[in-house]
Motif scaffolding. Structure first.
Motif, short mmCIF file in Angstrom:
data_model
loop_
_atom_site.label_atom_id
_atom_site.label_comp_id
_atom_site.label_asym_id
_atom_site.label_seq_id
_atom_site.Cartn_x
_atom_site.Cartn_y
_atom_site.Cartn_z
N ARG A 72 0.83 -1.20 0.00
CA ARG A 72 0.00 0.00 0.00
C ARG A 72 0.87 1.25 0.00
O ARG A 72 1.90 1.32 0.68
N LYS A 73 0.46 2.23 -0.77
CA LYS A 73 1.18 3.50 -0.82
C LYS A 73 1.28 4.08 0.58
O LYS A 73 0.29 4.17 1.31
N GLY A 74 2.48 4.46 0.98
CA GLY A 74 2.69 5.02 2.32
C GLY A 74 3.34 4.06 3.29
O GLY A 74 3.87 4.49 4.32
N VAL A 75 3.31 2.74 2.97
CA VAL A 75 4.00 1.78 3.81
C VAL A 75 5.49 1.90 3.55
O VAL A 75 5.95 1.78 2.41
N LYS A 76 6.26 2.15 4.58
CA LYS A 76 7.66 2.49 4.41
C LYS A 76 8.57 1.27 4.59
O LYS A 76 9.27 1.15 5.59
N ILE A 77 8.55 0.36 3.62
CA ILE A 77 9.50 -0.75 3.67
C ILE A 77 10.49 -0.59 2.52
O ILE A 77 10.15 -0.05 1.46
N ARG A 78 11.70 -1.06 2.75
CA ARG A 78 12.79 -0.82 1.81
C ARG A 78 12.95 -1.98 0.83
O ARG A 78 12.23 -2.96 0.87
N SER A 79 13.97 -1.84 -0.02
CA SER A 79 14.29 -2.88 -0.99
C SER A 79 14.65 -4.18 -0.29
O SER A 79 15.23 -4.17 0.79
N PHE A 80 14.32 -5.28 -0.95
CA PHE A 80 14.72 -6.60 -0.45
C PHE A 80 15.88 -7.14 -1.27
O PHE A 80 16.78 -7.80 -0.75
N VAL A 81 15.86 -6.86 -2.57
CA VAL A 81 16.95 -7.24 -3.46
C VAL A 81 17.62 -5.95 -3.93
O VAL A 81 16.95 -5.08 -4.49
N HIS A 82 18.91 -5.81 -3.71
CA HIS A 82 19.63 -4.58 -4.05
C HIS A 82 20.37 -4.72 -5.36
O HIS A 82 20.84 -5.81 -5.71
N GLY A 83 20.49 -3.62 -6.07
CA GLY A 83 21.17 -3.61 -7.36
C GLY A 83 20.70 -2.43 -8.18
O GLY A 83 21.00 -1.29 -7.85
N GLY A 84 19.94 -2.72 -9.24
CA GLY A 84 19.44 -1.66 -10.11
C GLY A 84 18.20 -0.99 -9.54
O GLY A 84 17.78 -1.23 -8.41
N ALA A 85 17.60 -0.15 -10.39
CA ALA A 85 16.47 0.67 -9.95
C ALA A 85 15.12 0.11 -10.38
O ALA A 85 14.13 0.83 -10.38
N GLN A 86 15.09 -1.18 -10.72
CA GLN A 86 13.83 -1.77 -11.18
C GLN A 86 12.76 -1.74 -10.08
O GLN A 86 13.06 -1.62 -8.91
N GLU A 87 11.52 -1.89 -10.52
CA GLU A 87 10.35 -1.89 -9.61
C GLU A 87 10.38 -0.66 -8.69
O GLU A 87 10.25 -0.76 -7.48
#
Length: 272
Positions: A216-231
């Motif tokens: 949901r928009k506003g939920v502040k969770i970060r990337s799980f897979v790091h690397g490029g800027a996809q998704e």
């Protein structure tokens, strides 16, 4: 040898012929990398957008809230681990149930070793979460409730709308593992106050190796897979374009036939 009658569709389903046909051009004709800037790659990018829209429509969500993953297990891991990391300042307590899929239970075990406090709520004799026990388990340190929508072994469907209401009233995020429920029963993320939802393509006659996490928009969770800027910088890695196309097609197909399939399954169950 006689014809095999397959009865394990909760484990996986056969990819539908029309889903395969939708995917084929993206293996050998429109094979551009969607992160590239030239026109040819734009075909892949457009296909991803369409798949995202098809899935969002089923949930009553915005397309920007759909993040593609490699499957339900990755989505579950992302929801729990990233929430624990992002909301540490508020607390370290997560509530789940004793009948979750291993993708949730094993992730909870992992988080417990890193300081999380996990409450495993009981279910009743019908496999339904005890709502009073769940609500009593909430503390000021509770940051997340994760309850599966439908159980993959016994088929119990949880009172998701009531759980979502409880979570919202207490200011707690709510995640549901909907791998066995997406396109099997109607789901509206707003009506159910769902903040995150996991799903996997191969349960609805789509391909394996593709899933999504609704955030949901506003939920502040970060990337799980790091690397490029996809998704939108939340899940790195070149997108599985054929898989996304197939998942979108499978979702549209399953959503359109949901009532017909449900009626047939009920008739078969009652006959047996």
């Amino acid at each position: 040898m006689g014809k095999m009658i397959y009865l394990d569709n909760a484990a996986t389903t056969k990819t539908a012929p029309e889903v395969v046909q939708a995917m084929l051009p993206y293996f050998s004709e429109y094979y551009g990398n969607p992160s590239s800037i030239y026109d040819f790659a734009g075909k892949s990018k457009e296909a991803i957008t369409k798949g995202r829209e098809q899935i969002a429509e089923v949930l009553g969500a915005k397309k920007e809230e759909i993040y593609f993953t490699a499957g339900g297990s990755e989505s579950d891991n992302w929801a729990l681990k990233a929430t624990f990391e992002a909301y540490k300042a508020k607390g370290n307590h997560i509530i789940t149930t004793k009948i979750e899929h291993h993708a949730i239970l094993h992730t909870c075990e992992y988080l417990e070793k890193r300081g999380a406090k996990i409450t495993y709520v009981d279910v009743d004799e019908d496999g339904i979460v005890k709502l009073d026990e769940l609500e009593k388990a909430i503390t000021p340190e509770t940051i997340l409730i994760s309850v599966m929508f439908a159980n993959n072994e016994i088929g119990s469907i949880q009172p998701i709308k009531e759980i979502g209401r409880i979570a919202k009233e207490h200011g707690v995020l709510f995640h549901t593992d909907a791998v066995q429920a997406f396109c099997q029963v109607p789901i509206n993320v707003d009506e159910c106050n769902i903040d995150m939802l996991s799903s996997s393509g191969h349960k609805i006659n789509g391909p394996k190796g593709i899933g999504f996490l609704y955030i949901r928009k506003g939920v502040k969770i970060r990337s799980f897979v790091h690397g490029g800027a996809q998704e939108r910088k939340r899940r790195a890695g070149t997108e599985n374009v054929p898989g996304i196309v197939g998942y979108g097609a499978a979702a549209a197909r399953a959503n359109a036939s949901m009532k017909e399939r449900t009626d047939k399954e009920i008739a078969i169950r009652d006959h047996l």
